[in-house]
Write an enzyme that holds these catalytic residues in place. Structure first.
Site, mmCIF file in Angstrom:
data_model
loop_
_atom_site.group_PDB
_atom_site.id
_atom_site.type_symbol
_atom_site.label_atom_id
_atom_site.label_comp_id
_atom_site.label_asym_id
_atom_site.label_seq_id
_atom_site.Cartn_x
_atom_site.Cartn_y
_atom_site.Cartn_z
ATOM 1 C CG ASP A 154 -15.752 40.252 61.557
ATOM 2 O OD1 ASP A 154 -14.931 39.677 62.312
ATOM 3 O OD2 ASP A 154 -16.962 40.342 61.821
ATOM 4 C CE LYS A 217 -20.498 40.740 60.161
ATOM 5 N NZ LYS A 217 -19.423 41.655 60.619
ATOM 6 C CE LYS A 253 -20.386 39.726 63.692
ATOM 7 N NZ LYS A 253 -19.074 40.401 63.803
#
Length: 317
Positions: A154, A217, A253
């Site tokens: 991430d 995300k 996400k």
């Protein structure tokens, strides 16, 4: 069947700069979703169990130790008490969370405590959460996390590139991070609360996908504004357009502020409505959360017994 990984495409600036978001219509659609979407009791347990499989169970604290990570991994392997699963008739489904997410220096510990499972280890990297360190150091951090055993990375984008419309620089940065990930999947955090407008959220989403992001995300969870439905709709429709144009599926996400079982079901519902069933499964949908699982387990306890559990009756996550 697993979907084909997004390889990215050349930067198309006309696509980026021509994108516009209707703010009023987006907010209206988001407001309607929040008040209209609920799941009846007989279906609630199934939706909550699906939500469990999509959770990135996360610990990102300055005082993390191996004991924290070990506890988190144990919970990821057995997220719901077995007696609850047996009462609901799903004890044989081998339900786990979608991943365990930790800082890079905790990756090897997570890998050790998840050995023998199929639960991936995710690691934040690239100067998380601010992303203000030098690019060579950010790439090194990614490579070291992957070498330690991380299956997913991430990263955070450089927000000033978006605010200053430096689209080529943003594309090049994310592409370099994708290359640094190798076989590990790249989840790009937009930090949408710091991008200034939904137009910028759309453009950043498209560029990250063009550069090869496997997942986009919303937030680090550290910003003042994290996952919201207007932002989600903007990103989901960018994902849909990218899929329509290229044939490649990119995941989504949301992270930050998602704490209740009701919230989790609402997020699943918007994924189903906007993108379809494929995007309600953990290979294309994750929820970044640390405390959410406790409330979901509490609701499942109620589904199974008709009463709510006291806090001490459920294991910490």
């Amino acid at each position: 069947m697993p979907h084909e990984r997004n390889p990215g495409i050349p930067l198309d600036l006309s696509w980026v700069t021509e994108g516009r978001v209707n703010l009023a219509a987006t907010k209206r659609r988001a407001d309607q979703h929040k008040v209209r979407r609920s799941v009846k009791m007989e279906w609630q347990a199934a939706w909550l169990l699906r939500a469990v499989t999509c959770i990135d169970l996360t610990t990102l604290s300055g005082d993390d130790t191996e004991a924290n990570v070990k506890r988190l991994c144990f919970k990821a392997k057995r997220p719901i008490r077995r007696d609850i699963l047996e009462t609901l008739g799903v004890a044989d489904k081998k339900i786990t969370t979608g991943a365990v997410c930790v800082y890079p220096n905790r990756v090897n510990e997570a890998v050790k405590h998840l050995e023998g499972t199929n639960i991936p280890v995710a690691s934040v990297a690239a100067g998380f959460p601010a992303g203000q360190t030098m690019l060579k150091h950010r790439l090194m951090e990614i490579e070291e996390a992957v070498a330690a055993g991380a299956h997913e990375i991430d990263i955070v984008i450089t927000r000033p590139y978006v605010l200053q419309s430096k689209w080529q620089q943003l594309y090049d940065e994310v592409k370099a991070m994708r290359q640094a990930c190798g076989e590990a999947h790249l989840k790009t955090i937009l930090a949408t609360g710091e991008l200034g407008s939904l137009d910028n959220v759309y453009r950043a989403s498209v560029i990250c996908m063009m550069a090869g992001a496997d997942v986009i995300k919303t937030s680090t969870g550290k910003e003042g504004v994290n996952a919201t439905f207007p932002v989600a709709l903007t990103m989901l429709r960018a994902i849909r357009e990218y899929h329509q144009r290229t044939g490649f599926k990119v995941g989504f996400k949301p992270a930050g502020g998602i704490r209740s079982a009701k919230d989790a079901v609402s997020w699943l519902a918007i994924m189903k409505e906007e993108l379809g069933d494929d995007w309600t499964k953990p290979d294309l949908f994750r929820i970044g959360a640390s405390s959410l699982l406790t409330d979901i387990e509490r609701q499942l306890f109620h589904c199974a017994t008709g009463r709510y559990a006291a806090a001490h009756q459920l294991a910490m996550s």
